[in-house]
Scaffold this active site. Structure first.
Site, PDB file in Angstrom:
ATOM      1  N   LYS A   1      29.972 -40.596 -47.346  1.00 64.59           N
ATOM      2  CA  LYS A   1      30.390 -39.922 -46.126  1.00 64.59           C
ATOM      3  C   LYS A   1      31.631 -39.071 -46.328  1.00 64.59           C
ATOM      4  O   LYS A   1      32.597 -39.524 -46.917  1.00 64.59           O
ATOM      5  CB  LYS A   1      30.648 -40.977 -45.046  1.00 64.59           C
ATOM      6  CG  LYS A   1      30.842 -40.430 -43.673  1.00 64.59           C
ATOM      7  CD  LYS A   1      29.517 -39.908 -43.131  1.00 64.59           C
ATOM      8  CE  LYS A   1      29.753 -39.053 -41.895  1.00 64.59           C
ATOM      9  NZ  LYS A   1      30.562 -37.856 -42.170  1.00 64.59           N
TER      10      LYS A   1
ATOM     11  N   ALA B   1      20.183 -34.087 -34.940  1.00 65.27           N
ATOM     12  CA  ALA B   1      20.122 -34.874 -33.716  1.00 65.27           C
ATOM     13  C   ALA B   1      20.916 -34.243 -32.582  1.00 65.27           C
ATOM     14  O   ALA B   1      20.513 -34.321 -31.423  1.00 65.27           O
ATOM     15  CB  ALA B   1      20.637 -36.294 -33.986  1.00 65.27           C
TER      16      ALA B   1
ATOM     17  N   ASN C   1      30.513 -34.286 -40.014  1.00 65.31           N
ATOM     18  CA  ASN C   1      29.169 -34.877 -40.110  1.00 65.31           C
ATOM     19  C   ASN C   1      28.498 -34.603 -41.451  1.00 65.31           C
ATOM     20  O   ASN C   1      27.288 -34.801 -41.593  1.00 65.31           O
ATOM     21  CB  ASN C   1      28.288 -34.367 -38.970  1.00 65.31           C
ATOM     22  CG  ASN C   1      28.080 -32.853 -39.027  1.00 65.31           C
ATOM     23  OD1 ASN C   1      28.775 -32.144 -39.750  1.00 65.31           O
ATOM     24  ND2 ASN C   1      27.141 -32.365 -38.250  1.00 65.31           N
ATOM     25  N   HIS C   2      29.245 -34.169 -42.447  1.00 59.56           N
ATOM     26  CA  HIS C   2      28.652 -33.878 -43.755  1.00 59.56           C
ATOM     27  C   HIS C   2      28.486 -35.158 -44.568  1.00 59.56           C
ATOM     28  O   HIS C   2      29.302 -36.069 -44.475  1.00 59.56           O
ATOM     29  CB  HIS C   2      29.514 -32.859 -44.510  1.00 59.56           C
ATOM     30  CG  HIS C   2      29.559 -31.526 -43.823  1.00 59.56           C
ATOM     31  ND1 HIS C   2      30.560 -30.618 -44.030  1.00 59.56           N
ATOM     32  CD2 HIS C   2      28.723 -30.959 -42.921  1.00 59.56           C
ATOM     33  CE1 HIS C   2      30.331 -29.541 -43.300  1.00 59.56           C
ATOM     34  NE2 HIS C   2      29.230 -29.726 -42.616  1.00 59.56           N
ATOM     35  N   PHE C   3      27.437 -35.187 -45.378  1.00 58.09           N
ATOM     36  CA  PHE C   3      27.127 -36.427 -46.094  1.00 58.09           C
ATOM     37  C   PHE C   3      26.231 -36.151 -47.292  1.00 58.09           C
ATOM     38  O   PHE C   3      25.604 -35.089 -47.401  1.00 58.09           O
ATOM     39  CB  PHE C   3      26.414 -37.427 -45.171  1.00 58.09           C
ATOM     40  CG  PHE C   3      25.071 -36.934 -44.673  1.00 58.09           C
ATOM     41  CD1 PHE C   3      23.923 -37.050 -45.456  1.00 58.09           C
ATOM     42  CD2 PHE C   3      24.943 -36.348 -43.422  1.00 58.09           C
ATOM     43  CE1 PHE C   3      22.700 -36.598 -45.010  1.00 58.09           C
ATOM     44  CE2 PHE C   3      23.720 -35.876 -42.969  1.00 58.09           C
ATOM     45  CZ  PHE C   3      22.600 -36.003 -43.761  1.00 58.09           C
ATOM     46  N   LEU C   4      26.159 -37.134 -48.158  1.00 55.17           N
ATOM     47  CA  LEU C   4      25.108 -37.246 -49.169  1.00 55.17           C
ATOM     48  C   LEU C   4      24.447 -38.592 -48.933  1.00 55.17           C
ATOM     49  O   LEU C   4      25.128 -39.622 -48.906  1.00 55.17           O
ATOM     50  CB  LEU C   4      25.671 -37.147 -50.581  1.00 55.17           C
ATOM     51  CG  LEU C   4      24.649 -37.203 -51.726  1.00 55.17           C
ATOM     52  CD1 LEU C   4      25.155 -36.412 -52.939  1.00 55.17           C
ATOM     53  CD2 LEU C   4      24.351 -38.635 -52.164  1.00 55.17           C
TER      54      LEU C   4
ATOM     55  N   HIS D   1      17.863 -28.516 -35.864  1.00 52.63           N
ATOM     56  CA  HIS D   1      18.503 -28.730 -37.168  1.00 52.63           C
ATOM     57  C   HIS D   1      19.032 -30.138 -37.341  1.00 52.63           C
ATOM     58  O   HIS D   1      19.549 -30.467 -38.408  1.00 52.63           O
ATOM     59  CB  HIS D   1      19.631 -27.720 -37.375  1.00 52.63           C
ATOM     60  CG  HIS D   1      20.966 -28.133 -36.801  1.00 52.63           C
ATOM     61  ND1 HIS D   1      21.145 -28.466 -35.482  1.00 52.63           N
ATOM     62  CD2 HIS D   1      22.178 -28.266 -37.385  1.00 52.63           C
ATOM     63  CE1 HIS D   1      22.409 -28.791 -35.267  1.00 52.63           C
ATOM     64  NE2 HIS D   1      23.063 -28.677 -36.403  1.00 52.63           N
TER      65      HIS D   1
END
Length: 469
Positions: free
Chosen positions: A468, A394, A198-201, A392
């Protein structure tokens, strides 16, 4: 699981069996229904030696390793309180960094796609190695000790980046000697990378401001463009958690500790094993801070080149840490080890750990949504519960496998781009695993956090483009 509603957005699980304190869950009835199974973990955490007040859970609670994700628990160090790696998680110091651009959406629109292409090219992501900064062993040692401070000293940032980051950019008491060779090997090639999951910019727009004076204090205004970065300590943090869970699992019997779930392996904070874990955890936290610092610098270069815009740090906050803090419990100040796993500190106005320019308005609390949905900026409030903690994000309701079965990555990208969101994924499968339907409604989660008196809304951000992992 039996529980009672004490007041709106606050449910209580009474003490039973080996529970030393009650469980307290901040949620709406609908959010609580999504988290029924995770309440077992709230009860298990309530059995930890030295735990005080309650075993807390935030509105985004879902199943985790030992602790629920969204769990908060504090133990009294002077009364044999324990530290548990399961109360921090594998991605130590996973957190969120928000930067504000000196331009609005209208100015950015003509260059949005070249900007997103540029970000897609320079932001390393995926499960394996690859980072902005390839370190030597000596440099890694300095990252583990100095975090963002060392990165800035080496030219990867500016002074403001330190005082707008928790702990001034580096957690004190880091002990790099507690980070073994395998963890170091995994960390050498990943500084300045998103990772996967779930990491993103994300490039965003401030769509709505709820509190203009506080937003201005943070450096935010309506229609402003922002960049949100979500990532952590990568393979190094994962290895540290794995290593110390094993050590504590073997050591518990020596301290007469029994837990209902081996994933809650723990030892007293003051024990050699407890001190070793906290030292290694702090080193991983510094690695995570440096990781986000490097990614921010990469984004700054692309924004300057493609949009002629400057990015300024609003705040950087971690949501997987155990911190030694002083809080009032039963009318007296006590030194506690506060575990926040998938939970965010939310310090109120006037708190001494905030930088001077933020003390009048409180701490920025950064709550990412999911792809295609809003994210939020909140602030801490006086009298905030759960040791000044809040949600933190959803919170998942589907496994990644379930999510990938509901939609294809190409289909999801087409849907998002039809809504005006430029998407730069590293893989179609990884994109599908993070479909918005895999998560709770972030609006409902934030409403519950605010309704429970944990924090207050300041601004709502909507996505313009996402890179993503």
């Amino acid at each position: 699981m039996e529980y009672v509603e004490e007041r709106p957005y606050r449910f209580r699980i009474g003490r039973r069996g080996d529970m030393r304190v009650p469980g307290v869950v901040f949620a709406s009835p609908a959010l609580l229904r999504d988290a029924e199974k995770s309440l077992e973990q709230v009860v298990n955490v309530a059995t930890l030696p030295g735990i005080v007040s309650a075993s807390y859970a935030m509105p985004d609670i879902h199943w985790g390793y030992g602790f629920p994700i969204g769990g908060v628990a504090a133990t009294d160090i002077g009364e044999g309180g324990v530290v548990s790696p399961g109360g921090v998680g594998f991605d130590i110091s996973c957190g969120v960094r928000l930067l504000a651009a000196d331009c609005d959406r209208r100015a950015l629109e003509p260059v949005l796609h070249p900007l997103m292409d540029g970000l897609g090219q320079v932001i390393p992501r995926g499960a394996g190695p690859g980072g902005v900064w390839r370190l030597s062993g000596r440099e890694l040692e300095r990252v583990l000790q100095g975090g963002s401070r060392y990165a800035v000293e080496e030219g990867h940032g500016e002074e403001r980046d330190l005082w707008r980051c928790e702990d001034g950019g580096a957690v004190a008491d880091a002990d790099a000697d507690q980070v073994n060779e395998r963890a170091r090997e995994r960390g050498l090639g990943q500084v300045g990378s998103l990772g996967s999951g779930n990491h993103f910019l994300e490039v965003q727009q401030v769509a709505e401001v709820y509190d203009e004076p506080v937003a201005a204090g943070f450096g935010l205004a309506a229609d402003q463009v922002c960049v949100m970065i979500h990532c952590g300590s990568r393979g190094l943090g994962h290895q540290i958690c794995s290593d110390h869970v094993r050590v504590m699992d073997r050591a518990m019997a020596r301290y007469g500790i029994g837990v209902p779930d081996r994933q809650l392996a723990c030892t007293p904070v003051a024990s050699p094993e407890g001190r070793a874990y906290l030292g290694a955890m702090a080193a991983a936290a510094n690695y995570g801070r440096a990781n986000r610092q490097l990614l921010a610098q990469a984004a700054r270069r692309v924004f300057r080149r493609e949009a002629g815009a400057r990015l300024t740090l609003v705040y950087d906050v971690s949501h997987n840490l155990a911190k030694v803090e002083t809080h009032q419990v039963d009318g007296e100040q006590r030194r506690l080890c506060v575990h926040r796993k998938g939970a965010t500190r939310a310090f109120p106005p006037g708190h001494p750990e905030l930088p001077e320019d933020l003390r009048p308005v409180g701490q920025p609390v950064l709550i990412p949504g999911t792809m295609g949905t809003a994210s939020y900026v909140l602030t801490g409030v006086p009298g905030g519960d759960a040791f000044h903690s809040t949600c933190h994000g959803a919170g998942r309701v589907m496994s990644r496998h379930q999510a990938a079965r509901t939609i294809g990555g190409k289909q999801l990208r087409a849907r998002l781009e039809a809504d005006g969101i430029a998407v730069r994924p590293v893989s179609w499968r990884g994109l599908a695993e993070e479909t918005p339907e895999a998560y709770k409604d972030v609006d409902a989660v934030v409403e519950a956090s605010e309704g429970a008196g944990l924090c207050r809304k300041v601004a709502r951000l909507v996505p313009l483009g996402v890179v993503k992992g």
